[in-house]
Structure formats: structure tokens, C-alpha cells
Design a protein around this motif. Structure first.
Motif, mmCIF file in Angstrom:
data_model
loop_
_atom_site.group_PDB
_atom_site.id
_atom_site.type_symbol
_atom_site.label_atom_id
_atom_site.label_comp_id
_atom_site.label_asym_id
_atom_site.label_seq_id
_atom_site.Cartn_x
_atom_site.Cartn_y
_atom_site.Cartn_z
ATOM 1 N N ALA A 1 55.949 9.081 62.575
ATOM 2 C CA ALA A 1 56.908 10.059 63.080
ATOM 3 C C ALA A 1 56.322 10.822 64.261
ATOM 4 O O ALA A 1 57.006 11.090 65.258
ATOM 5 N N HIS B 1 58.045 10.954 67.819
ATOM 6 C CA HIS B 1 58.450 12.273 68.308
ATOM 7 C C HIS B 1 57.762 12.580 69.641
ATOM 8 O O HIS B 1 58.387 13.031 70.598
ATOM 9 N N ASN C 1 59.212 10.939 72.709
ATOM 10 C CA ASN C 1 60.392 11.628 73.227
ATOM 11 C C ASN C 1 59.993 12.861 74.026
ATOM 12 O O ASN C 1 60.544 13.136 75.092
ATOM 13 N N GLN D 1 65.484 15.131 72.153
ATOM 14 C CA GLN D 1 64.747 15.206 70.901
ATOM 15 C C GLN D 1 65.636 14.750 69.751
ATOM 16 O O GLN D 1 66.811 15.046 69.720
ATOM 17 N N ASP D 2 65.013 14.019 68.832
ATOM 18 C CA ASP D 2 65.760 13.604 67.647
ATOM 19 C C ASP D 2 65.197 14.356 66.441
ATOM 20 O O ASP D 2 64.137 13.984 65.922
ATOM 21 N N ILE E 1 63.760 12.697 63.190
ATOM 22 C CA ILE E 1 62.444 12.054 63.033
ATOM 23 C C ILE E 1 61.515 12.958 62.232
ATOM 24 O O ILE E 1 60.919 12.538 61.238
ATOM 25 N N ALA E 2 61.419 14.229 62.664
ATOM 26 C CA ALA E 2 60.547 15.165 61.948
ATOM 27 C C ALA E 2 61.074 15.396 60.537
ATOM 28 O O ALA E 2 60.304 15.422 59.561
ATOM 29 N N ALA F 1 59.667 20.005 64.065
ATOM 30 C CA ALA F 1 59.152 19.546 65.356
ATOM 31 C C ALA F 1 57.898 20.311 65.727
ATOM 32 O O ALA F 1 56.922 19.739 66.231
ATOM 33 N N ILE G 1 54.953 19.007 63.828
ATOM 34 C CA ILE G 1 54.508 17.705 64.343
ATOM 35 C C ILE G 1 53.705 17.895 65.611
ATOM 36 O O ILE G 1 52.664 17.259 65.813
ATOM 37 N N GLU G 2 54.172 18.846 66.464
ATOM 38 C CA GLU G 2 53.428 19.060 67.704
ATOM 39 C C GLU G 2 52.063 19.700 67.429
ATOM 40 O O GLU G 2 51.075 19.408 68.115
#
Lengths: 561, 249
Positions: A412, A416, A419, A426-427, A430-431, A438, A441-442
Motif C-alpha cells: 500500500a 500510495h 500517486n 490520491q486514492d 489504498i490506505a 494517508a 503511510i507517509e
């Protein structure tokens, strides 16, 4: 609740390129001495493969670690206290040096001293054990990469536990590197196996060490450790092991293996744990629950109750701060991407691993698909049963669900961040599909991919007032060998006797000052210079003979003649 | 009582005993790092697995037999109902088994030491000397037992050697007791004295590290800072910490 601090490590296997820089620098720092030629405190294994020493994970054979008995209590797999004492004259589970490899050097002298002849002289390998010429059959990384992997892969104990014969498929799809050091376990079976009580866990930071003055060479620790990370120095007759470079950690520096890691894949930091719950967690009945049990022993350093508990136990405030910023805590508990190596040994290892996604990505891209598309990757993770099962055999006692979850999070992150980097839409699904936001994840991306030095290594220096107490006698100076430039040399009972030289915080600072000073260090009187101690910094007085008219001219050894 | 008797049976035992005691104290203070079994099992396991337990179990039986035979007076044993005949029977049988175990074990170990390359290379000169003296002690002891106890008519060492040993230990030595002891026993004792003198300087020191505390200690050992200590071991004499009044600790 008894809060204790533990220095722990996480390795991100996706980034390991198998260059062995960690092994080599570790060996140069710690085991470049006689008696430990065959010893690698840090080694890198190609997996699937037999590892070092060969097949060390086969606990039926080696008897390392703990087992849970019928009454729900832990006992040492190779037998309790009385069994250990009964086997003290001959340890039936002890690996021989041949199980590691026979150390050798080369007969370099013949290259220079061979008489002129028709053929170019060669340097034959000479055994360091017998001093005789030998044939090299095996060494630390004999099965590195594909150098024999197919020959020996069947002997991999993790593969043997997986039901069917899968080697053919593995050959196509799957290979990764596993760097290993001592796990500095919370429930160390080596410490429990030591009849002399010479092995101990440092209460301040949980590092497991061998007291060289107290070790009597009963060698039960070597067989007791399921990771085979305690070694027998055959020259001194004492056990030696990875020290987690405690002299460096005490001054706030990362270990040598971490500092020199080319892939920047190692993370070092503190975790707080509940010492009262360790035994209970190590004794859970179902091995599949060991991972969750071990996670639950670690304490949230942001929890006010935990902070109060830590202060009650006398953990300094800056250590608590370090535990809060610890990348280890983030990777294990916040992002839940790190997994312990072989939790089924029930030692509660504290070097954790982020399993590699790259075998999956390789398969996806190799088949012409998009290796950064979340759905494709998720499908591949589900389909590639064998790599996932193999990783589960290493990290989760065979449970595939946690491994799949970690790989999905990594997949993921990949999707992510593509993108984000391409600036496309942004989707959020996914997260969400891996239970993260998001922003999380970042954050994980920054820690795993950017991996700034100060984010990877959060090491509180030992306090000055406790530094002296931490100062340890476990290891002598690595230069202190036969004819070496170190102090002392041999004691009265051979090269290994006498008191070891302490590695001290003061020594470290003195050496660093000397190495970074502008001026050459040395005595002010004209004197001879020991080139072995010269750090290459300037020309200390005495490096060259004094010139006519200067102090000391003509004072040489022939002066009186 | 000749000068020779006094030298052999009073002076020599006390010298050997003094070297034994002081040597161990000195070695423990000076060379704790060198205090180890120096196991060679990592080089070779198969022969060791046969020889080492045989030798060690045998020698422990031998030590036990010597304690009973030398240190416990005959009258005490008779008081608890051990007759001369019963003692002799047990001592001869158990002693023979112990001797066979010990000598066979030692033979395997010495053979291994000579023939296995790495083990031979790891053998120090002190080891070799120790093997000679240890082997001689065992050989004379076995020879004396076989000659007098098994084949002969049971030499009564409990009337001569044992009181002599107890006299040495209570600082009332009586060399006259040893004058008429058979030569085999005398040689056995002299070799043993030499072994005691060598003991602190050989790997035999590991006998005094028998890890009996392992049975009772907790499995996991933690070590932590002790406020009275600077390092992990207690400060050595003359190197204690100096306290300045009012200075923070």
C-alpha cells in the motif's frame, strides 16, 4: 508493572543487498583475533539457505531455546539444571567448529620466497586449527547468493518444515538476505543455560553480555542459544558474543554494523517493556500467539502510567524521551510492520525484521504487470503462497496472516507514494484497505524510505554518572593479541591470561579527540615513534630523524658510540 | 627417623600444600580470565564424548574413596557398623571400577589429544607436564591397589597412611608412620604431592569452579549498577573511590 528499557534493532530486509559490509566491519571491530577466526557476531545469510552455522534452526538437533511443558511452564529444550550439570563433561548438543567452518589463512610467504621456476607460485590455504595445508569445503558464506544455494537449499530447516517440496519454485521466484546479530532476548536461554552465572542481561539497557572473568568455559550457552549467536573462543576457552557495540551505544553512537550499513536498513532505539509479564508472554500455549504476546509486553512510551512506572524504576527522563521517539516502537507497534525472528523459540528476541516485499514485486513486474499498483500487488501476495509461508516460518511461527498484513502495508505504501510522487489523484482506499491513514503511510514512508540518520538511530547516551557502572569487562582490546600492538600481550599463562583491558568511555573520547585534533598527538620530547600507533595525522616529532642544528640531533642510539 | 623421612613426609607435603593454597589464591586474583576448563570439544566431539565422562566420573569416585579412606578414622566407620571386611570389599571393588573408568577415560583423552590435529596444537607444555604427573599418580595408585589389595593380602593403609595424612592436616605430622609403607604407595603419594604443587598453574583449577550454584540461582541473571561500585566487580584494595565532601555522587 515493572518497566525496563531495552535497546533493540529493526532491520528492513527489502533494502538489504547482501553486501556483507556489516559483517566485515563487525569482524574488524570485534573478532579479528586468534581463537575467534570462525566467529561472525554479525553475519548475512542468503535465504532460503542453511545459514551459519549450518542448519542452526533445526532445534531438534541443537536443542536451543525454550519449550513449554505440559504444566504450562517453560523449560530449556536441551534440559534443565540437572541435565545441564550431568552433561557438563561432554555437551552432546555442542556444534563443532566444522559446523561453522574451518578457519584458514594462505601461505603468503611462498609468493615471495619460492625459488624461480617454471610455474607461478601459489599461496595454498593453511588451516588455522591444525597449521596444515587444507582443502576449503565450506565457509561463512559458502552458499551466498546462488553459490550453491540449489545444492544446499534442501537442508534449510525452515523449508523442511513447509510441507511439500518447493525448491523448484523457489529457485524461480525467491531469494533474500537475512542479516543476523545477537537478538538480546528478553528471556535469553543462553543466560539461563550458563552454569557459572557469567552471562547476564544489563538491567539498564537489556544488552546480553558474557563476564569474561566469570566464564569457566562450560559451553552450555553455545548450545542453549537457538540462534547460535554465542561462540566459543577456542584459544581462551571462554564464550563470546555480540555486545551490541555497548561502548559505542553508551556515548550515543550506533553499532558498527548499523553505522556502516550501506543500505541504511538498520534501526536502533529503545523500547520500554514490562519485565513482570515476560515469562507469562513467553509461555502462551499456541506458538501462533507468541507474536501478539511479545508485542503486548512492549509498553506504550506515551502512556502516562508507563512514564510514571519508568520514573519509579529510575529510568532517566531523556531515556523516556528517546523511547518515545524510538523508531523501533513505531515499526513494531505503530505501523506494525516489524516481526521477530523465530518467536517460537520463546526467547522474546529483540532484533526484529521487516519482511521483504521485493520477491512479490519481482514476480509482478517480471510478468509484465504494474509492480506499483495496489490491487495487483495484493492479489500477488495472496497468490504467492510459498514466499509468504517461508517468511511465516521465519518470523511468525508459521502463521501467514501477520506476514500478509505486513506485506500489504508495504504494498500500500508503494502504491500510495507513487500517486503522491506523480501528483496524480490520491486514492484514499489504498490506505484504508490496510487500516491506515494517508498521513500514517507517509510517516512510515519517511521512516522506511527516506530513513534519515537521526530517525534511524535514536540512542540516548549513557548517563555520566552511570557510565562507569556500565563500563564492562566482557571484552578485551581487539588489538591485544599475540604480538599485536595492544597493551600487555600475553599474560603468564599464555596469550589469553591476565586481566583484560577495559573499553572505557574515557578511552573513546580520548581516541576521538586524538583522531580529530589538528595537531599530531605525541610526546614533546624528541623520541621514537611507534608507527603502529600513528594515526596518520601530521608528522609527530621523532617520525623523521632530527635535522642538524635542531634539538636531539645526534641523540640516536649511536650517540654514545 | 632420618632426615630423608622428614624431608619427604613432612617438608614436602607442607611445601606442596602451601603452593596449592597460595597458588590458587594468587591465580584467582591475578588471572581470573585464564581460569577456565579450556574445553577442546569444539575441535572434536566423538572421542571426547566417550572419554571425558568416563574419566571425570571415575576421578570423582576416586576422590570420594580417598576422602573415606584417608580422612575418616577407622574407629568412626566401625562405630557406624562398617567392619574391616566390609570396608575392604567395598574399597577394592569400587576402587577397581573407579580406576578402570579413570584410566580408560584418560587413555582415550590422551590418545585424542595426540592424534586430533587441532587438539594437539592447542595443548600447552603445562598440559603435557600435568598429564605426565596425573598419569603417574593414577598409575602408581592403581598398581598399589592391584598389588596389595586385589592380589596381595590387603595392606592396611588405614593404619599408616591415613593417620599420617590426618596428622599433616592437624599440624601434628608424624613421618615415622610412613617409613614402612610399601614403595608403590610411597611413589603414589609423592606423585600426588607433585600434582598438588602443579595444580594451581594448570587447567585443573576448573575443579574449584564446579557450578553447583546453578541448581539454585534464578535462570535469568540481571546485573545493575551498585552505588558502591564503579565497575562490575568490587574495587580492588587501594583503588576504592575517594569521596569529596559535598560532591555529587
Amino acid at each position: 508493572m515493572k518497566v525496563m528499557a531495552q535497546m533493540a534493532m529493526v532491520m528492513n530486509l527489502d533494502k538489504c543487498i547482501g553486501c556483507h559490509t556489516c559483517s566485515v566491519t563487525c569482524k574488524q571491530a570485534w573478532t579479528n583475533r586468534t581463537g575467534v577466526e570462525y566467529v561472525w557476531f554479525n553475519n548475512v545469510e542468503t535465504r532460503p539457505g542453511v545459514g551459519y552455522p549450518r542448519g542452526y534452526e533445526d532445534q531438534e538437533k541443537w536443542g536451543g531455546g525454550w519449550v513449554r511443558n505440559k504444566r504450562g511452564r517453560l523449560k530449556l529444550r536441551s534440559g534443565g539444571r540437572f541435565t545441564k550439570l550431568a552433561h557438563i563433561f561432554s555437551n552432546p548438543r555442542l556444534p563443532e567448529i566444522q559446523d561453522y567452518y574451518e578457519p584458514w589463512t594462505y601461505e603468503y610467504d611462498t609468493l615471495l620466497s619460492a625459488p624461480q621456476g617454471e610455474h607461478t607460485p601459489v599461496a595454498r590455504p593453511m588451516s588455522l586449527l591444525t597449521g596444515k595445508a587444507m582443502q576449503i569445503h565450506w565457509s561463512a558464506n559458502w552458499d551466498d547468493n546462488l553459490g550453491g544455494s540449489m545444492e544446499t537449499m534442501q537442508d534449510d530447516p525452515v523449508l523442511k518444515q513447509m510441507s511439500e517440496s518447493v525448491t523448484a519454485e523457489l529457485e524461480q521466484a525467491f531469494m533474500f538476505y537475512l542479516p543476523r546479530i545477537c537478538e538480546h532476548c528478553l528471556n535469553p536461554s543462553c543466560v539461563a543455560s550458563c552454569p557459572s552465572g557469567a552471562m547476564y542481561k544489563r538491567a539498564e539497557d537489556g544488552i546480553v553480555l558474557v563476564d569474561q572473568d566469570q566464564c569457566r568455559g562450560w559451553r552450555m550457552c553455545v548450545s542453549g542459544c537457538p540462534y547460535k549467536k554465542v561462540y566459543f573462543n577456542h584459544k581462551t576457552g571462554k564464550a563470546e558474543k555480540c555486545t551490541m557495540c555497548y561502548p559505542r551505544l553508551e556515548v550515543g553512537l550506533p553499532t558498527v554494523c548499523s553505522e556502516t550499513c550501506v543500505g541504511r536498513l538498520r534501526y536502533l532505539g529503545l523500547v520500554l517493556y514490562d519485565a513482570d509479564r515476560v515469562l507469562e508472554a513467553a509461555s502462551v500455549e499456541d506458538p501462533a500467539e507468541l507474536l501478539a504476546a511479545q508485542r503486548s509486553v512492549l509498553l506504550d512510551p506515551h502512556d502516562p502510567e508507563v512514564i510514571a512506572g519508568a520514573e519509579r524504576e529510575g529510568i532517566p527522563r531523556d531515556w523516556i524521551d528517546a523511547a518515545q521517539r524510538s523508531p523501533i516502537w513505531s515499526l513494531i507497534s505503530t505501523y506494525e510492520v516489524a516481526l521477530p525472528l523465530h518467536p517460537e523459540y520463546r526467547t522474546m528476541p529483540m532484533v526484529w525484521y521487516i519482511p521483504p516485499l521485493s520477491p512479490v514485486v519481482d514476480v509482478v513486474t517480471g510478468s509484465g504487470n504494474d509492480g506499483e499498483d495496489a490491487r495487483t500487488l495484493f492479489a500477488a501476495i495472496d497468490r504467492l503462497r510459498i514466499p509468504v509461508e517461508y517468511l511465516a516460518g521465519l518470523f511468525t511461527a508459521g502463521e501467514t496472516a501477520p506476514v500478509t498484513a505486513v506485506l500489504q502495508r508495504l504494498a500500500a505504501m508503494r502504491a500510495h507514494m507513487r500517486n503522491v510522487n506523480l501528483g496524480t489523484e490520491q486514492d484514499p482506499r489504498i490506505a484504508a484497505s490496510v487500516g491506515m491513514t494517508a498521513a500514517q503511510i507517509e510517516g512510515m514512508y519517511r521512516l522506511l524510505a527516506i530513513a534519515k540518520y537521526e530517525d534511524r538511530y535514536v540512542i540516548p547516551a549513557a548517563h555520566a554518572e552511570s557510565a562507569a557502572a556500565l563500563e564492562e569487562t566482557a571484552t578485551g582490546c581487539s588489538l591485544d593479541v599475540d604480538g599485536g600492538p595492544g597493551m600487555g600481550g600475553g599474560g603468564r599463562f599464555g596469550s589469553s591470561s591476565g586481566r583484560p583491558v577495559r573499553a572505557a568511555v574515557e578511552t573513546f573520547h580520548a581516541l576521538r579527540n586524538r583522531q580529530t585534533a589538528d595537531k599530531a598527538a605525541g610526546p614533546s620530547q624528541p623520541t621514537r615513534v611507534n608507527l603502529l600507533n600513528w594515526d596518520g595525522n601530521g608528522a609527530p616529532p621523532g617520525l623523521f630523524p632530527p635535522e642538524p642544528g635542531h634539538d636531539g640531533y645526534g641523540d640516536g642510539p649511536e650517540a654514545g658510540a | 627417623m632420618t632426615t630423608r623421612d622428614i624431608l619427604l613426609w613432612v617438608v614436602l607435603p607442607y611445601v606442596a600444600g602451601a603452593v596449592f593454597v597460595v597458588g590458587h589464591l594468587w591465580r584467582y586474583r591475578y588471572d581470573r580470565f585464564g581460569w577456565t576448563t579450556r574445553s577442546s570439544q569444539v575441535y572434536e566431539s566423538r572421542l571426547l564424548r566417550a572419554g571425558s565422562p568416563m574419566f571425570h566420573i571415575g576421578i570423582l569416585m576416586v576422590i570420594g574413596g580417598h576422602v573415606v579412606g584417608l580422612l575418616i578414622p577407622r574407629t568412626w566407620l566401625e562405630a557406624v557398623g562398617v567392619t574391616e571386611h566390609a570396608y575392604h570389599l567395598v574399597a577394592t571393588w569400587a576402587g577397581t571400577i573407579a580406576a578402570v573408568l579413570t584410566l580408560a577415560g584418560l587413555a582415550i583423552l590422551v590418545y585424542r589429544r595426540r592424534t586430533v590435529g587441532p587438539v594437539f596444537l592447542a595443548t600447552t607444555r603445562m598440559d603435557k607436564l600435568m598429564y605426565v604427573v596425573l598419569g603417574a599418580t593414577l598409575a602408581f595408585g592403581t598398581a598399589a591397589t592391584v598389588m596389595f589389595q586385589v592380589l596381595g593380602d590387603a595392606y592396611d593403609y588405614r593404619g599408616s597412611v591415613s593417620p599420617w595424612v590426618r596428622g599433616l592436616l592437624t599440624f601434628q605430622p608424624d613421618p615415622a608412620l610412613m617409613a614402612d609403607v610399601p614403595v608403590a604407595f610411597q611413589l603414589h603419594i609423592l606423585c600426588a604431592l607433585a600434582l598438588f604443587g602443579l595444580w594451581p598453574f594448570t587447567r585443573l583449577v576448573h575443579v574449584f569452579s564446579a557450578p553447583l550454584g546453578y541448581v539454585t540461582r534464578p535462570y535469568i541473571v540481571y546485573r545493575t549498577r551498585d552505588d558502591d561500585r564503579l565497575g562490575n566487580r568490587a574495587p580492588r584494595r587501594g583503588w576504592e573511590r575517594v569521596e569529596r565532601p559535598g560532591a555529587p555522587r
